[in-house]
Design a protein around this motif. Sequence first.
Motif, short mmCIF file in Angstrom:
data_model
loop_
_atom_site.label_atom_id
_atom_site.label_comp_id
_atom_site.label_asym_id
_atom_site.label_seq_id
_atom_site.Cartn_x
_atom_site.Cartn_y
_atom_site.Cartn_z
N VAL A 1 -1.85 -3.17 -15.79
CA VAL A 1 -0.83 -3.92 -15.05
C VAL A 1 -1.31 -4.14 -13.62
CG1 VAL A 1 1.55 -3.89 -14.25
CG2 VAL A 1 0.98 -2.94 -16.48
N LYS A 2 -1.31 -5.38 -13.20
CA LYS A 2 -1.75 -5.74 -11.85
C LYS A 2 -0.56 -6.21 -11.02
CE LYS A 2 -5.97 -5.06 -13.07
NZ LYS A 2 -6.54 -3.78 -12.79
N GLU A 3 -0.69 -6.11 -9.71
CA GLU A 3 0.32 -6.63 -8.80
C GLU A 3 -0.09 -8.02 -8.34
OE1 GLU A 3 2.75 -3.24 -6.38
OE2 GLU A 3 0.96 -4.04 -5.45
N LYS B 1 -1.70 -9.77 -20.73
CA LYS B 1 -1.81 -10.01 -19.28
C LYS B 1 -0.47 -9.78 -18.61
CE LYS B 1 -4.96 -13.79 -20.38
NZ LYS B 1 -5.08 -15.25 -20.37
N VAL B 2 -0.20 -8.53 -18.26
CA VAL B 2 1.07 -8.18 -17.64
C VAL B 2 0.86 -7.89 -16.16
CG1 VAL B 2 3.09 -6.67 -17.74
CG2 VAL B 2 1.84 -7.19 -19.82
N SER B 3 1.71 -8.48 -15.33
CA SER B 3 1.65 -8.27 -13.89
C SER B 3 3.03 -7.95 -13.36
CB SER B 3 1.12 -9.53 -13.19
OG SER B 3 -0.13 -9.90 -13.68
N VAL B 4 3.07 -7.46 -12.13
CA VAL B 4 4.32 -7.14 -11.44
C VAL B 4 4.33 -7.93 -10.13
CG1 VAL B 4 5.61 -5.30 -10.29
CG2 VAL B 4 4.44 -4.83 -12.43
N LEU B 5 5.47 -8.53 -9.80
CA LEU B 5 5.59 -9.25 -8.53
C LEU B 5 5.73 -8.24 -7.40
CD1 LEU B 5 5.84 -11.86 -6.90
CD2 LEU B 5 8.30 -11.79 -7.34
N LYS B 6 4.78 -8.26 -6.49
CA LYS B 6 4.78 -7.37 -5.34
C LYS B 6 5.98 -7.71 -4.45
CE LYS B 6 1.10 -5.68 -2.64
NZ LYS B 6 -0.18 -5.98 -2.01
N GLY B 7 6.81 -6.72 -4.18
CA GLY B 7 7.99 -6.94 -3.36
C GLY B 7 9.20 -7.41 -4.13
N GLY B 8 9.01 -7.77 -5.40
CA GLY B 8 10.10 -8.18 -6.27
C GLY B 8 10.82 -9.44 -5.83
N PHE B 9 12.03 -9.59 -6.33
CA PHE B 9 12.83 -10.78 -6.04
C PHE B 9 13.15 -10.88 -4.55
CE2 PHE B 9 16.93 -13.11 -5.96
CZ PHE B 9 16.46 -14.32 -6.48
N SER B 10 13.27 -9.75 -3.89
CA SER B 10 13.54 -9.75 -2.44
C SER B 10 12.42 -10.45 -1.68
CB SER B 10 13.69 -8.32 -1.93
OG SER B 10 14.77 -7.69 -2.55
N ALA B 11 11.17 -10.21 -2.07
CA ALA B 11 10.04 -10.87 -1.42
C ALA B 11 10.06 -12.36 -1.70
CB ALA B 11 8.73 -10.25 -1.89
#
Length: 141
Positions: free
Chosen positions: A37-39, A121-131
């Motif tokens: 999992v990548k950011e 290919k799974v990633s995470v949004l850095k800072g989430g919805f707030s960002a």
Amino acid sequence: MDQYLTFATNNPMLSMLWLAIATLLLFSFIKGKLSKVKEVNNQELTLLVNREDGVIVDIRSESEFKKGHIVGSKQLSQEKINNNTFQGLENSKDKPIIVVCTAGLTAAKAANAMAKAGFDKVSVLKGGFSAWQGANLPVAK
């Protein structure tokens, strides 16, 4: 070098604390590099969606999702992820999946579960919805 040894023998608690912090930082760095999992940041998310037909999965509660979400995202509850029920995503296992939560903290657990379930290919949004909102990017309601 002699000064370091003298300091270490005169201050064993500080030396142990420094060693523990350095070990944790090194472990965290290596774990991040080896993780499936990548950011990704806002711009990378946009590129994955536009160029590689990426799918945005929002794991916030349904009420938060209805108040506002990234355009084109799909809502998937944490309960369904815990039960390995990925309704509507079965055909997207080879596409980039970007998991979004409120602040980017809880998405990693969901993303790891998806990676274990066979999503490539799974990633995470850095800072989430707030960002995303903080950058004044488009939001659907």
